[in-house]
Design an enzyme around this catalytic site. Structure first.
Site, mmCIF file in Angstrom:
data_model
loop_
_atom_site.group_PDB
_atom_site.id
_atom_site.type_symbol
_atom_site.label_atom_id
_atom_site.label_comp_id
_atom_site.label_asym_id
_atom_site.label_seq_id
_atom_site.Cartn_x
_atom_site.Cartn_y
_atom_site.Cartn_z
ATOM 1 C CB THR A 184 -0.876 0.043 1.262
ATOM 2 O OG1 THR A 184 0.008 0.112 2.390
ATOM 3 C CG2 THR A 184 -1.743 -1.187 1.391
ATOM 4 C CD GLU A 328 -5.011 -2.983 1.939
ATOM 5 O OE1 GLU A 328 -5.525 -2.468 0.916
ATOM 6 O OE2 GLU A 328 -4.439 -2.303 2.819
ATOM 7 C CE LYS A 439 -13.467 11.501 12.685
ATOM 8 N NZ LYS A 439 -12.229 11.729 11.928
ATOM 9 C CD1 TRP A 444 -17.848 12.197 12.036
ATOM 10 C CD2 TRP A 444 -18.763 10.404 11.048
ATOM 11 N NE1 TRP A 444 -17.372 11.087 12.657
ATOM 12 C CE2 TRP A 444 -17.912 9.962 12.081
ATOM 13 C CE3 TRP A 444 -19.439 9.455 10.278
ATOM 14 C CZ2 TRP A 444 -17.725 8.612 12.366
ATOM 15 C CZ3 TRP A 444 -19.241 8.118 10.571
ATOM 16 C CH2 TRP A 444 -18.401 7.703 11.594
HETATM 17 P P1 ADP Z 1 -3.846 3.564 -2.020
HETATM 18 O O1 ADP Z 1 -4.189 3.477 -0.558
HETATM 19 O O2 ADP Z 1 -2.466 3.242 -2.300
HETATM 20 O O3 ADP Z 1 -4.414 4.729 -2.735
HETATM 21 P P2 ADP Z 1 -5.831 1.663 -2.769
HETATM 22 O O4 ADP Z 1 -6.171 1.635 -4.186
HETATM 23 O O5 ADP Z 1 -5.717 0.384 -2.073
HETATM 24 O O6 ADP Z 1 -4.502 2.344 -2.718
HETATM 25 O O7 ADP Z 1 -6.871 2.599 -2.021
HETATM 26 C C1 ADP Z 1 -8.092 2.069 -1.594
HETATM 27 C C2 ADP Z 1 -8.971 3.154 -1.073
HETATM 28 O O8 ADP Z 1 -9.299 4.073 -2.101
HETATM 29 C C3 ADP Z 1 -10.284 2.682 -0.560
HETATM 30 O O9 ADP Z 1 -10.201 2.193 0.753
HETATM 31 C C4 ADP Z 1 -11.137 3.949 -0.647
HETATM 32 O O10 ADP Z 1 -10.916 4.806 0.446
HETATM 33 C C5 ADP Z 1 -10.591 4.611 -1.877
HETATM 34 N N1 ADP Z 1 -11.461 4.317 -3.024
HETATM 35 C C6 ADP Z 1 -11.285 3.388 -3.978
HETATM 36 N N2 ADP Z 1 -12.265 3.450 -4.904
HETATM 37 C C7 ADP Z 1 -13.108 4.441 -4.515
HETATM 38 C C8 ADP Z 1 -14.318 4.997 -5.039
HETATM 39 N N3 ADP Z 1 -14.866 4.574 -6.160
HETATM 40 N N4 ADP Z 1 -14.899 6.006 -4.342
HETATM 41 C C9 ADP Z 1 -14.367 6.470 -3.192
HETATM 42 N N5 ADP Z 1 -13.220 5.997 -2.674
HETATM 43 C C10 ADP Z 1 -12.596 4.997 -3.312
#
Ligand code: ADP
Length: 543
Positions: A184, A328, A439, A444
Site C-alpha cells: 500500500t 488488499e 469532524k 461528520w
Molecule cells: P492507495 O491506498 O495506495 O491509494 P488503494 O487503491 O488500495 O490504494 O486505495 C483504496 C482506497 O481508495 C479505498 O479504501 C477507498 O478509500 C478509496 N477508493 C477506492 N475506490 C473508490 C471509489 N470509487 N470512491 C471512493 N473511494 C474509493
C-alpha cells in the site's frame, strides 16, 4: 461426506496458456519506453513467457523468491507477471512514484532478489544503487540495441530470453502459494505488503469477468491506465486474457492528449483508471469536439468519481462503471453497472445511482458496523465502518503481525478504513476514508459529498475539501479549488450551490484557489498533503 471431484490447484500460468489456445489472436499493444508501439498476441506472448521462466530459473529463482518490477504498463511487464508467478516465485510490483526511502524500505522488507526495470528508471537506480541490498540482480527491460550505459551491473531482458526453450511444463504447487506482492502506498507509517495467492488471483479474474461482461469480451479492446505497478492494474492482466479481451498498454504518457490519440488509433472500447486521469481526457475530448473512435465504456475507481464527470461521459454516450476496491482486495470489491431493470430510469436517477460505488462482485461480502462493532442495517441511511470478507481479500500483511492484527476483526473481516452506507438494492456509498472525514462539533461532514457539488460548477477544474483545525468545533471544512484555465469561480456562487444541498454548519468556512492539487503515488488527490499544507490556515470565522 466429501464429494468426488478432482482437486486441480488454481494456477495463474493456466490463464495465459488458455488465452494462447482459445483467444490466440487477441492483441497486446504497448507504447514502449523505447518510443515505438509494439504489437503482439496472447499466442505469441506464451512462448516468450516460457523463455522468461527458464531464464528466471537459470538465475536461481524458484518457489517463494521475490522478484521485483519497476515498470510502466507494457507487454514485458505482463510477461513478468506470468513468468515469475508461473515458477512459484512472487512478483513484487514497485510503485515508481513512491519516495526513494519508501522504495528502499519495501525492497528490503520484501527481500527482493532480482529487480526488473524499464529504461525510464535507470537514472533512479543510478541514484539508489549504493543503498540497494547487496546481491540484488538488476535487469533492464529492453533489447541489446537499446541497452544504456549504466553505473551499475545490469542484465539485458532480451538477452536473458535469447536461446531459452519456448515451451514449459508449468510446475504444480499448492494453490495458496504466494504469487504477487503489492505494498500500500503508506500515507501514514511504512507501506504494508499484500501477498496475493494463485487461488485468490485466479478467482478474482473469474469474478471480474463475470461482473463486467461488457468490456471483458473477446474482440473488445481495453486500456488499463491503472498501472501494473500498483493494485494489479485492477486485475486486468488476468481477466483480459481469461476472457479474450485485448490489452492496450499506454506506457508512461498518461496526459489527456496522449491517451486520446492512443485510444483513437487503437479503437479502445473501455478505459480504466482513477478520476484525475479522466479529467485530462475529458478536457482533450472537449477541445477536439469528439470522443476517441470506438470509445464506449469507462471504469472509474480508486477515489470517488464526481457526479459531473459521470454526467459528462454518459452525455457523450460513454457508459460509466464506478467501481470501488483496494490493494488488499486484489483489488475490485464493487462495480457500478446498473442492472437491466434500472436502465430505464431517468438520467437524474441513473446519475444518482452511478455516483454511488456500485454493488459487490461475487466473492466479496460487505458489512457496516458502528463504533461498538454492531452491524448496521443496509438501508442507505445508516453509515459506519466498512468491513469486507471474501476469496480474494487479504488475511493479513506480509511479515507485519502488528498491522495484520489491527486489520482483521474478531469475526475474521478486514477493516477497509472507509465509512459507508449500503442501500436495500446493495449499492455501496462511500462517505469518506475515515481519516478524511471532517469532524465538526461531534458531527461528520463528508468531503466527497461537498466535492461532488463543487465539481459541477463550470469554472471548477478540480477541487478537494479537507479538515482544518478549529478552536471551537475541532475541525471545519476548507474548500480548495483548481479553477478552469483563465477562470476564477465566484465564491458566493459556490456557497449558494452548496447551500442548496447542505445545512449551513456543513458548508466550508473558506475557499482557496490553487493551480493544482497534490497527488499521491497512486494518482489520487493527496488530502494528507493538503491537510499538512493548510494546518495553520486561518479560517475567517475563527477570528
Ligand atoms: P492507495 O491506498 O495506495 O491509494 P488503494 O487503491 O488500495 O490504494 O486505495 C483504496 C482506497 O481508495 C479505498 O479504501 C477507498 O478509500 C478509496 N477508493 C477506492 N475506490 C473508490 C471509489 N470509487 N470512491 C471512493 N473511494 C474509493
Amino acid at each position: 461426506m466429501k464429494g468426488l471431484m478432482m482437486h486441480r490447484p488454481l494456477r495463474i500460468a493456466d490463464i495465459l496458456s488458455y488465452a494462447a489456445e482459445i483467444h490466440p489472436a487477441a492483441e497486446v499493444v504497448s507504447v514502449r519506453t523505447e518510443g515505438d508501439v509494439h504489437r503482439t498476441t496472447y499466442a505469441a506472448l506464451a512462448p516468450r513467457v516460457a523463455q522468461l521462466a527458464h531464464a528466471l530459473r537459470a538465475q536461481g529463482m524458484g518457489l517463494g523468491d521475490r522478484v521485483a518490477t519497476l515498470a510502466w504498463n507494457g507487454y514485458r511487464h505482463l510477461e513478468l507477471y506470468y513468468a515469475i508467478s508461473g515458477i512459484g516465485a512472487v512478483c513484487h510490483t514497485i510503485n515508481p512514484r513512491l519516495s526513494p526511502e519508501q522504495m528502499l524500505y519495501i525492497i528490503g522488507h520484501a527481500g527482493d532478489r532480482m529487480l526488473f526495470l524499464d529504461l525510464t528508471f535507470v537514472p533512479l537506480i543510478e541514484k539508489l544503487k549504493d543503498h540497494l541490498p547487496a546481491g540484488l540482480r538488476l535487469v533492464v527491460m529492453t533489447d541489446r540495441a537499446h541497452m544504456p550505459d549504466t553505473g551499475f551491473d545490469a542484465l539485458c531482458y532480451e538477452d536473458l530470453l535469447d536461446g531459452q526453450p519456448a515451451a514449459i511444463d508449468w510446475p504444480e504447487f499448492d494453490e495458496d502459494t504466494a504469487a504477487g506482492l503489492c505494498y500500500t502506498s503508506g500515507t501514514t507509517g511504512n507501506p504494508k505488503g499484500t501477498l496475493y495467492t494463485h487461488r485468490s488471483t485466479v478467482l478474482h479474474a473469474m469474478m471480474l469477468g463475470l461482473s463486467l461482461p461488457a468490456p471483458l469480451q473477446p474482440g473488445l479492446r481495453i486500456l488499463p491506465v491503472v498501472p501494473l505497478f500498483h493494485v494489479n492494474a485492477w486485475g486486468l492482466p488476468y481477466a483480459a486474457p481469461l476472457t479474450g479481451a485485448s490489452l492496450i498498454f499506454p506506457g508512461p504518457a498518461l496526459d489527456g492528449a496522449s491517451l486520446f490519440n492512443l485510444m483513437d488509433a487503437e479503437h479502445v472500447f473501455s478505459a480504466w483508471g482513477v478520476p484525475t486521469v479522466w479529467l485530462g481526457l475529458l478536457a482533450e475530448i472537449r477541445q477536439k469536439g469528439r470522443i476517441p473512435k470506438g470509445f464506449a465504456d469507462v471504469v472509474v475507481g480508486g477515489s470517488a468519481a464526481p457526479r459531473s464527470m459521470i454526467a459528462a461521459f454518459e452525455e457523450m454516450g460513454v457508459n460509466v462503471c464506478h467501481a470501488w476496491g483496494m490493494t488488499e482486495m486484489s483489488p475490485v470489491g464493487t462495480q457500478g453497472n446498473l442492472p437491466p431493470h434500472m436502465a430505464g430510469l431517468s438520467l437524474d436517477d441513473r446519475l444518482a445511482l452511478k455516483s454511488k460505488q456500485g454493488r459487490r462482485v461475487f466473492g466479496v461480502d460487505l458489512k457496516i458496523v458502528d463504533e461498538a462493532g454492531n452491524r448496521l442495517p443496509h438501508d442507505g441511511i445508516a453509515a459506519g465502518q466498512l468491513y469486507v470478507r471474501g476469496n480474494a481479500i487479504c488475511s493479513g500483511y506480509f511479515e507485519n503481525p502488528e498491522a495484520s492484527a489491527a486489520a482483521i476483526d474478531a469475526a475474521g473481516w478486514f477493516g477497509t478504513g472507509d465509512i459507508a452506507s449500503i442501500d436495500a438494492d446493495g449499492f455501496l456509498s462511500i462517505q469518506d476514508r475515515a481519516k478524511d472525514l471532517i469532524k465538526s462539533g461531534g458531527e461528520w461532514i463528508s468531503s466527497i459529498d461537498l466535492e461532488n457539488v463543487v465539481m459541477a460548477h463550470p469554472d471548477v477544474a478540480n477541487c478537494a475539501v479537507i479538515a482544518v483545525p478549529h478552536v471551537k468545533w475541532g475541525e471545519r471544512p476548507l474548500l480548495v479549488v483548481v479553477p478552469e484555465p483563465g477562470k476564477s469561480p465566484d465564491r458566493q456562487e459556490l456557497m449558494d450551490m452548496l447551500g442548496q444541498h447542505f445545512a449551513r454548519w456543513q458548508l466550508p468556512d473558506d475557499v482557496v484557489e490553487v493551480d493544482s492539487l497534490p497527488l499521491t503515488a497512486t494518482g489520487k488527490v493527496s488530502k494528507l498533503t493538503l491537510r499538512q499544507q493548510y494546518a495553520d490556515h486561518r479560517l475567517p470565522e475563527a477570528g
